[in-house]
Write a protein that holds these residues in place. Sequence first.
Motif, PDB file in Angstrom:
ATOM      1  N   SER A   1       0.831  -1.200   0.000  1.00 37.77           N
ATOM      2  CA  SER A   1       0.000   0.000   0.000  1.00 37.77           C
ATOM      3  C   SER A   1       0.867   1.251   0.000  1.00 37.77           C
ATOM      4  O   SER A   1       0.492   2.281  -0.560  1.00 37.77           O
ATOM      5  N   ALA A   2       2.058   1.149   0.625  1.00 36.89           N
ATOM      6  CA  ALA A   2       2.972   2.301   0.647  1.00 36.89           C
ATOM      7  C   ALA A   2       3.454   2.640  -0.767  1.00 36.89           C
ATOM      8  O   ALA A   2       3.601   3.820  -1.112  1.00 36.89           O
ATOM      9  N   LEU A   3       3.679   1.619  -1.593  1.00 33.57           N
ATOM     10  CA  LEU A   3       4.108   1.884  -2.959  1.00 33.57           C
ATOM     11  C   LEU A   3       2.982   2.502  -3.777  1.00 33.57           C
ATOM     12  O   LEU A   3       3.200   3.446  -4.548  1.00 33.57           O
ATOM     13  N   VAL A   4       1.765   1.991  -3.612  1.00 35.74           N
ATOM     14  CA  VAL A   4       0.613   2.574  -4.306  1.00 35.74           C
ATOM     15  C   VAL A   4       0.441   4.032  -3.894  1.00 35.74           C
ATOM     16  O   VAL A   4       0.187   4.910  -4.731  1.00 35.74           O
ATOM     17  N   ASP A   5       0.591   4.294  -2.595  1.00 33.36           N
ATOM     18  CA  ASP A   5       0.474   5.663  -2.098  1.00 33.36           C
ATOM     19  C   ASP A   5       1.582   6.545  -2.678  1.00 33.36           C
ATOM     20  O   ASP A   5       1.350   7.716  -3.011  1.00 33.36           O
ATOM     21  N   ALA A   6       2.791   5.986  -2.813  1.00 32.75           N
ATOM     22  CA  ALA A   6       3.907   6.747  -3.381  1.00 32.75           C
ATOM     23  C   ALA A   6       3.630   7.114  -4.837  1.00 32.75           C
ATOM     24  O   ALA A   6       3.961   8.214  -5.284  1.00 32.75           O
ATOM     25  N   TRP A   7       3.027   6.186  -5.581  1.00 33.43           N
ATOM     26  CA  TRP A   7       2.655   6.512  -6.967  1.00 33.43           C
ATOM     27  C   TRP A   7       1.698   7.697  -6.995  1.00 33.43           C
ATOM     28  O   TRP A   7       1.853   8.610  -7.789  1.00 33.43           O
ATOM     29  N   GLU A   8       0.693   7.655  -6.122  1.00 36.52           N
ATOM     30  CA  GLU A   8      -0.329   8.706  -6.127  1.00 36.52           C
ATOM     31  C   GLU A   8       0.210  10.039  -5.612  1.00 36.52           C
ATOM     32  O   GLU A   8      -0.340  11.089  -5.932  1.00 36.52           O
ATOM     33  N   ARG A   9       1.265   9.978  -4.815  1.00 31.35           N
ATOM     34  CA  ARG A   9       1.876  11.209  -4.298  1.00 31.35           C
ATOM     35  C   ARG A   9       3.012  11.706  -5.191  1.00 31.35           C
ATOM     36  O   ARG A   9       3.657  12.698  -4.885  1.00 31.35           O
ATOM     37  N   ARG A  10       3.286  10.962  -6.272  1.00 34.30           N
ATOM     38  CA  ARG A  10       4.320  11.317  -7.253  1.00 34.30           C
ATOM     39  C   ARG A  10       5.729  11.226  -6.694  1.00 34.30           C
ATOM     40  O   ARG A  10       6.666  11.822  -7.248  1.00 34.30           O
ATOM     41  N   SER A  11       5.914  10.496  -5.605  1.00 40.08           N
ATOM     42  CA  SER A  11       7.268  10.275  -5.105  1.00 40.08           C
ATOM     43  C   SER A  11       7.880   9.021  -5.719  1.00 40.08           C
ATOM     44  O   SER A  11       9.056   8.732  -5.494  1.00 40.08           O
ATOM     45  N   ALA A  12       7.093   8.280  -6.493  1.00 43.78           N
ATOM     46  CA  ALA A  12       7.566   7.126  -7.257  1.00 43.78           C
ATOM     47  C   ALA A  12       6.724   7.041  -8.519  1.00 43.78           C
ATOM     48  O   ALA A  12       5.597   7.546  -8.560  1.00 43.78           O
ATOM     49  N   VAL A  13       7.277   6.427  -9.554  1.00 35.24           N
ATOM     50  CA  VAL A  13       6.577   6.310 -10.833  1.00 35.24           C
ATOM     51  C   VAL A  13       6.498   4.836 -11.216  1.00 35.24           C
ATOM     52  O   VAL A  13       7.520   4.146 -11.204  1.00 35.24           O
ATOM     53  N   PRO A  14       5.310   4.318 -11.527  1.00 33.50           N
ATOM     54  CA  PRO A  14       5.208   2.914 -11.916  1.00 33.50           C
ATOM     55  C   PRO A  14       5.904   2.633 -13.244  1.00 33.50           C
ATOM     56  O   PRO A  14       5.907   3.477 -14.145  1.00 33.50           O
ATOM     57  N   SER A  15       6.490   1.455 -13.339  1.00 31.19           N
ATOM     58  CA  SER A  15       7.111   1.031 -14.592  1.00 31.19           C
ATOM     59  C   SER A  15       6.019   0.691 -15.604  1.00 31.19           C
ATOM     60  O   SER A  15       4.819   0.703 -15.285  1.00 31.19           O
TER      61      SER A  15
END
Length: 235
Positions: free
Chosen positions: A53-67
């Motif tokens: 869930s932390a990774l999904v949240d990071a995608w939505e917060r733009r601190s990570a980008v999905p491949s």
Amino acid sequence: MWAVRRPSAAGDRHPPPPFNAPAARRLRTGLGMGPEQVAHALRVSYGLPYVTSALVDAWERRSAVPSHTELAALACALWCSPGDLIGRPRTLREHRVARGLSPEEVARTVGHELHAYLRMEETGRWRGTDRQVAALARLLALSLADVVTVTGREDKLAELLRGAATTRWGAYVRPVARLVPMDRRSLEAALHQLHQDYRAHMAATLNWGSSGPDEAGDEYLDRIVDHFWTATEVL
């Protein structure tokens, strides 16, 4: 128990597509799902055991980008197309991914060997006939501006447009027309508009005295392609 880690981004040769984080969040909440539910679906149904869930949240917060792989799986989990989760595509690969098409489908439709098409995606250098370009535009729903970009002609177009804006615009009608197939009168009007706008911009800057004319002119010319598409009402 060993912790499951996300594979290194270095293992993916291709840069991630431009991700539309607000759209992902909106689609998730519209389905009444929380980040953990999305993560669970990606782990169990789409073969991504490291997603939390932390990774999904990071995608939505733009601190990570999905491949590319993660984005395709996320689209399935959110019951949407990959294009719904992508910002404005720029490259040929991004447009293809946005339409949810495989390289094989695009290559077959436009009449290229798969290896040749993949090479064009890698290099950003399009090789094809006018008929193949037209087929590509129909398949990927490309605007004229998109066609110029994905076929690798934008840098050359920018060079010509800068010349038209700063010197005799009429001398650039024919060279620009070779890159941008459009009505000649519309093209002439657009180049004339760029020339006038550039001169007006420079004159106004001198009157305001806020910055040097060279700096102001550079700022205008840096976005010359955008100004051109605005003038032609393509965008």
